[in-house]
Design an enzyme around this catalytic site. Structure first.
Site, short mmCIF file in Angstrom:
data_model
loop_
_atom_site.label_atom_id
_atom_site.label_comp_id
_atom_site.label_asym_id
_atom_site.label_seq_id
_atom_site.Cartn_x
_atom_site.Cartn_y
_atom_site.Cartn_z
N ARG A 102 -5.69 10.57 2.46
CA ARG A 102 -4.58 9.87 3.10
C ARG A 102 -4.42 10.39 4.53
O ARG A 102 -4.60 11.59 4.80
CB ARG A 102 -3.31 10.15 2.30
CG ARG A 102 -2.06 9.45 2.78
CD ARG A 102 -2.14 7.96 2.63
NE ARG A 102 -0.83 7.32 2.69
CZ ARG A 102 -0.67 6.01 2.88
NH1 ARG A 102 -1.73 5.22 3.01
NH2 ARG A 102 0.53 5.48 2.88
N THR A 387 -6.38 -3.83 3.49
CA THR A 387 -6.52 -2.76 2.48
C THR A 387 -7.53 -3.29 1.48
O THR A 387 -7.66 -4.51 1.29
CB THR A 387 -5.19 -2.37 1.82
OG1 THR A 387 -4.34 -1.83 2.83
CG2 THR A 387 -5.34 -1.36 0.70
N ASN A 407 -3.75 0.00 6.67
CA ASN A 407 -2.40 -0.56 6.54
C ASN A 407 -2.33 -2.01 6.97
O ASN A 407 -2.94 -2.86 6.33
CB ASN A 407 -1.34 0.31 7.23
CG ASN A 407 0.06 -0.05 6.74
OD1 ASN A 407 0.20 -0.47 5.59
ND2 ASN A 407 1.07 0.08 7.55
N ASP A 429 4.25 3.53 6.76
CA ASP A 429 4.51 3.80 5.33
C ASP A 429 5.52 4.94 5.14
O ASP A 429 5.99 5.17 4.02
CB ASP A 429 3.21 4.12 4.59
CG ASP A 429 2.45 2.86 4.17
OD1 ASP A 429 3.05 1.77 4.23
OD2 ASP A 429 1.27 2.97 3.79
N SER A 458 2.24 6.37 -0.37
CA SER A 458 1.41 5.17 -0.52
C SER A 458 1.68 4.49 -1.85
O SER A 458 2.26 5.09 -2.76
CB SER A 458 -0.06 5.60 -0.46
OG SER A 458 -0.92 4.52 -0.74
N SER A 459 1.24 3.24 -1.95
CA SER A 459 1.27 2.54 -3.24
C SER A 459 -0.14 2.36 -3.81
O SER A 459 -0.29 1.76 -4.88
CB SER A 459 1.90 1.15 -3.07
OG SER A 459 3.21 1.27 -2.56
N GLY A 478 -2.53 -4.81 -1.61
CA GLY A 478 -1.34 -5.65 -1.77
C GLY A 478 -0.05 -4.96 -1.41
O GLY A 478 1.02 -5.41 -1.84
N GLY A 479 -0.12 -3.87 -0.62
CA GLY A 479 1.11 -3.20 -0.18
C GLY A 479 1.95 -2.75 -1.35
O GLY A 479 1.44 -2.20 -2.33
O1 DON Z 1 -0.74 2.86 1.36
C1 DON Z 1 -0.08 1.86 1.16
O2 DON Z 1 0.65 1.72 0.20
C2 DON Z 1 -0.20 0.69 2.13
N1 DON Z 1 -0.55 1.17 3.43
C3 DON Z 1 -1.19 -0.31 1.58
C4 DON Z 1 -1.23 -1.56 2.40
C5 DON Z 1 -1.79 -2.73 1.70
O3 DON Z 1 -2.16 -2.68 0.57
C6 DON Z 1 -1.81 -4.00 2.46
N2 DON Z 1 -2.36 -5.04 1.65
N3 DON Z 1 -2.15 -6.11 1.50
#
Ligand code: DON
Length: 576
Positions: A102, A387, A407, A429, A458-459, A478-479
């Site tokens: 990370r 991502t 990100n 984040d 993070s997710s 997917g954030g």
């Molecule tokens: O680490 C994280 O949770 C985010 N930066 C992930 C971003 C992400 O999955 C964007 N996708 N659609």
């Protein structure tokens, strides 16, 4: 009696037994699978993995090749200027571990860095340009993985990515969509515009995109290992350009960066052993917490609206804890044992009402009411393919699940001249202010506040599942929705659904705040929506599908291997 609003009482405490965090697999290691498999979000990256396996590499070598290739062909998703989490299982000693690569906040970072003179958060500062960039982790992960776990030299495993960067790849529709979405930000960085646009516009379909500077940086990594990126001329160029562009990196930030091996989070659900990402990802903790709550509710017996209602209430409660308690475990005390304990889950879900939604309230974070982060008229990103995730299984039974990110699409949009390295904007984040949502609507507090050297929460949730029936390897971008997507795929696995179902099933999502059920176009029928609304849920139909799941199943019961790539994306799955 109306349900008690969440967050207005402290969760039950108690004595919590340490759960098994280190992953010796539950079943003794058996013979390897009959086939190898690779599933990734881009055919050129899947191809790189296949070629490295064919050249005698193991799953870890293939993971270096796939991760590096994705950095070239999906610059909107991940890259040398980003980071991620790698879940590994080594068959020889049945060891399961996570490589935490990370990004870290620069040592000069401070909690007011994205606030204006009035103390208001300025979202663009945390998303666009070099001030938004954390210290990258991907180059350290590639070298760590190769030297500690691979069989082949980095020069071999990075060769496919170097060739793709040097000789070019054909621009596809996802690239074009994201380049259009981030065009103005890319234009603000002359080196980014030169690398990713043609005359200031997204390249035409099929355009051969060459990235010679990136090829040279990958080559330096292949020749010199970690020092090829984090010291010497490339590090100097990075620091100089970042500082000239208003950023705060120093040579010490790069020199100090290390990928960290951590014990993943593990737990069980209906006879399956689940392993997923540990903090600073919230993924594993939330997955175990949600599965524990579903177990308490005996949710496997539920169908239709009752099942959706139970899922939503479980998601709501887990994301409340995410906001309140999760962050970088090296800088904050994260109560992992408590949050993943079945008794704690039973307490959390005790006020579940099968007839009514429980309103989300965040009373124990000192924060303003949740407000929409972006103006409603701003066009959202095309799909959540920024991502990336890939899954790999080799013939020895070694396996990798990796979720990598820069990100937001094309990260910060900033390239340091002469490096080809596109910087992340992972700093968004962090919780820039208590209760102020990030670009995915997530809130947080002290545990995820900006601090020097801290890793942002993070997710990302690369995940393994194992039972006598087989071994599943999966994950998705997917954030904030990553964790609930993985949850729904985990449920599909435990229901015995085929691997294609894991990646295709329509998805729903709830993240505590905003207090809405978001759902894909086909996920809820009109009758379901009406029934959920009658329970007091607010519904937000999404116009577009989300997620890009890449999954592999080693079906031990039937002696076969299957793989699937999410049809929402352009990826490919290969079984030997
Ligand atoms: O680490 C994280 O949770 C985010 N930066 C992930 C971003 C992400 O999955 C964007 N996708 N659609």
């Amino acid at each position: 009696m109306p349900p008690s609003p969440l967050g207005c009482r402290l969760a039950p405490l108690g004595i919590f037994l340490a759960i098994c965090l280190i992953g010796q697999s539950p079943a003794a290691e058996q013979t390897g699978p009959p086939r190898a498999a690779v599933a990734s979000a881009h055919p050129a990256a899947t191809r790189a993995g296949i070629d490295i396996l064919a050249a005698g590499g193991n799953a870890f070598d293939a993971a270096v090749a796939v991760g590096a290739a994705l950095a070239v062909v999906e610059p909107y998703s991940s890259g040398l200027g980003g980071g991620g989490f790698w879940l590994l299982h080594r068959a020889a000693d049945a060891r399961t571990l996570m490589i935490d690569a990370r990004e870290r906040a620069p040592l000069a970072a401070h909690r007011a860095m994205y606030l204006d003179d009035q103390g208001q958060f300025v979202p663009e500062r945390a998303l666009d340009g070099p001030l938004a960039a954390g210290i990258p982790g991907l180059p350290a992960a590639l070298t760590h993985l190769s030297t500690r776990y691979g069989r082949l030299p980095l020069g071999t495993t990075l060769a496919p990515a170097i060739a793709l960067a040097r000789d070019g790849f054909a621009v596809d529709r996802v690239y074009r969509d994201y380049a259009a979405f981030r065009r103005d930000t890319l234009r603000a960085s002359p080196a980014a515009a030169a690398q990713f646009l043609v005359d200031g516009e997204p390249p035409p379909p099929g355009h051969l995109l060459r990235q010679p500077d990136l090829a040279a940086t990958l080559d330096a990594l292949a020749r010199e290992g970690q020092a090829g990126f984090y010291a010497g001329p490339i590090a100097e160029r990075l620091v100089t350009a970042v500082r000239a562009g208003g950023g705060i990196w120093t040579a010490d930030d790069l020199r100090d960066y290390q990928a960290i091996e951590r014990a993943p989070i593990s737990g069980t659900y209906r006879g399956w052993h689940l392993v997923s990402a540990a903090p600073p990802s919230s993924g594993g903790v939330l997955l175990i917490a949600m599965l524990n709550m579903l177990d308490t509710l005996d949710a496997a017996a539920l169908t239709g609206t009752e099942r959706t209602h139970a899922l939503v209430e479980v998601m709501r409660r887990a994301y409340r804890d995410r906001a309140r308690s999760l962050g970088d475990p090296d800088q904050t005390a994260v109560p992992v044992e408590q949050l993943t304990h079945p008794l704690y889950a039973a307490g959390l879900i005790r006020d579940f009402d099968p007839r009514r939604a429980t309103p989300s309230r965040l009373a124990d974070l000192d924060c303003a009411p949740w407000t929409e982060r972006r103006p409603a008229d701003q066009i959202p990103p095309p799909e959540s393919h920024h991502t990336t995730h890939f899954s790999i299984l080799d013939r020895d039974g070694n396996r990798v699940a990796a979720t990598l990110s820069i990100n937001y699409p094309f990260g910060s949009g900033f390239v340091a001249p002469g490096t080809g390295v596109l910087l992340n904007d992972e700093m968004d984040d962090f919780s820039a202010q208590p209760g102020v949502p990030n670009v995915y609507g997530l809130v947080g507090g002290e545990a995820n506040a900006i601090a020097p050297g801290r890793r942002m929460l993070s997710s990302m949730s690369p995940t393994f599942l194992e039972s006598e029936q087989g071994i599943a390897i999966l994950g998705t971008p997917g954030g904030s929705r990553i964790i609930t997507m993985v949850l729904q795929s985990v449920l599909a696995v435990t229901e015995g659904a085929p691997v294609t179902d894991w990646v295709t099933r329509p998805r729903i999502h709830h993240q505590f705040l905003p207090d809405r059920i978001q759902f894909e176009p086909d996920a809820l029928s009109a009758a379901d929506q009406a029934a959920l609304a009658a329970k007091g849920h607010r519904l937000e139909p999404l116009q577009r599908p989300f997620g890009n799941m890449q999954a592999i199943f080693w079906d031990r019961a039937h002696g076969r291997v299957q793989a699937a790539s999410d049809p929402r994306g352009i990826g490919s799955a290969w079984v030997e």
